[in-house]
Motif scaffolding. Structure first.
Motif, mmCIF file in Angstrom:
data_model
loop_
_atom_site.group_PDB
_atom_site.id
_atom_site.type_symbol
_atom_site.label_atom_id
_atom_site.label_comp_id
_atom_site.label_asym_id
_atom_site.label_seq_id
_atom_site.Cartn_x
_atom_site.Cartn_y
_atom_site.Cartn_z
ATOM 1 N N THR A 1 2.534 1.600 -3.522
ATOM 2 C CA THR A 1 1.553 1.969 -4.541
ATOM 3 C C THR A 1 1.138 3.426 -4.379
ATOM 4 O O THR A 1 1.094 4.187 -5.355
ATOM 5 N N SER A 2 0.836 3.825 -3.154
ATOM 6 C CA SER A 2 0.421 5.212 -2.902
ATOM 7 C C SER A 2 1.518 6.190 -3.285
ATOM 8 O O SER A 2 1.248 7.242 -3.885
ATOM 9 N N GLU B 1 0.826 -1.211 0.000
ATOM 10 C CA GLU B 1 0.000 0.000 0.000
ATOM 11 C C GLU B 1 0.856 1.256 0.000
ATOM 12 O O GLU B 1 0.560 2.218 -0.714
#
Length: 215
Positions: A62-63, A59
């Motif tokens: 990706t962010s 996460e």
């Protein structure tokens, strides 16, 4: 047909390099240099680089990319131009699905995007290779751009390759026209491959407008 790279071509910078600089331990840099000098294959290098990263950082990684990646100027206009001229456009990327697909979703449909896949089910990130080399390629490319070109195009197809790095070199050797920037320019010069250079996709449109292509 147009075969366009993603990292460093559609985006202003290479997203794999950005991820490694932010999250990977120091040994990633040696792997990158071995890929660039062709000491190891792209598939081996990229696979080993991502294996340095814990899957539980999915996460965060990706962010980070979705927030920081910048699409190169003129890309939306370029996509519109190819549609207007009815020139098939395929995105062929050594990048990974978890950032390539969301960054492209507002521009092209997923069915024209060819990239590597990812598996976050183990302790470290595993890269999957759905577009591996065909029998005519022995370079262990990972996402094999020449194999994709051979699959989608035939001998009569006028093939245009747009790219920026070593990952585009083998595709450039199959192209009728190469539009290059950055490290791919150096490799084209070394291998005596004719090319036009670009900095943004408005440049690419101008190059294509000058090109008489039988569609």
């Amino acid at each position: 047909m147009i075969f366009c790279d993603f990292d460093g071509t559609i985006t202003n910078s290479d997203n794999i390099i950005a991820i490694m600089k932010k999250y990977a331990p120091a040994e990633w840099d040696k792997l990158k240099n071995q890929v660039l000098t062709q000491e190891i294959s792209i598939r081996e290098g990229v696979g080993k680089m991502f294996s340095l990263l814990p899957s539980n950082q999915k996460e965060a990684i990706t962010s980070y990319i979705l927030e920081h990646a910048e699409i190169r100027e003129g890309f939306a206009e370029f996509v519109a131009y190819t549609k207007k001229q009815q020139i098939p456009l395929f995105i062929v990327s050594g990048g990974i699905d978890f950032f390539v697909e969301p960054l492209l979703k507002d521009f092209v449909s997923e069915d024209v995007v060819y990239c590597n896949k990812s598996d976050f089910s183990k302790d470290t990130i595993t890269i999957l290779w759905p577009h591996s080399c065909d029998d005519a390629c022995v370079n262990d490319c990972g996402c094999c751009k020449p194999s994709i070109i051979r699959k989608l195009a035939n001998e009569e197809t006028y093939k245009i390759v747009i790219g920026d790095s070593i990952t585009d070199l083998q595709a450039a050797k199959l192209a009728d026209k190469v539009i290059a920037r950055d490290f791919l320019i150096e490799k084209c010069l070394e291998d005596s491959i004719p090319f036009d250079s670009f900095e943004n996709f408005f440049d690419v449109i101008k190059i294509l407008e000058k090109q008489e292509v039988q569609i």
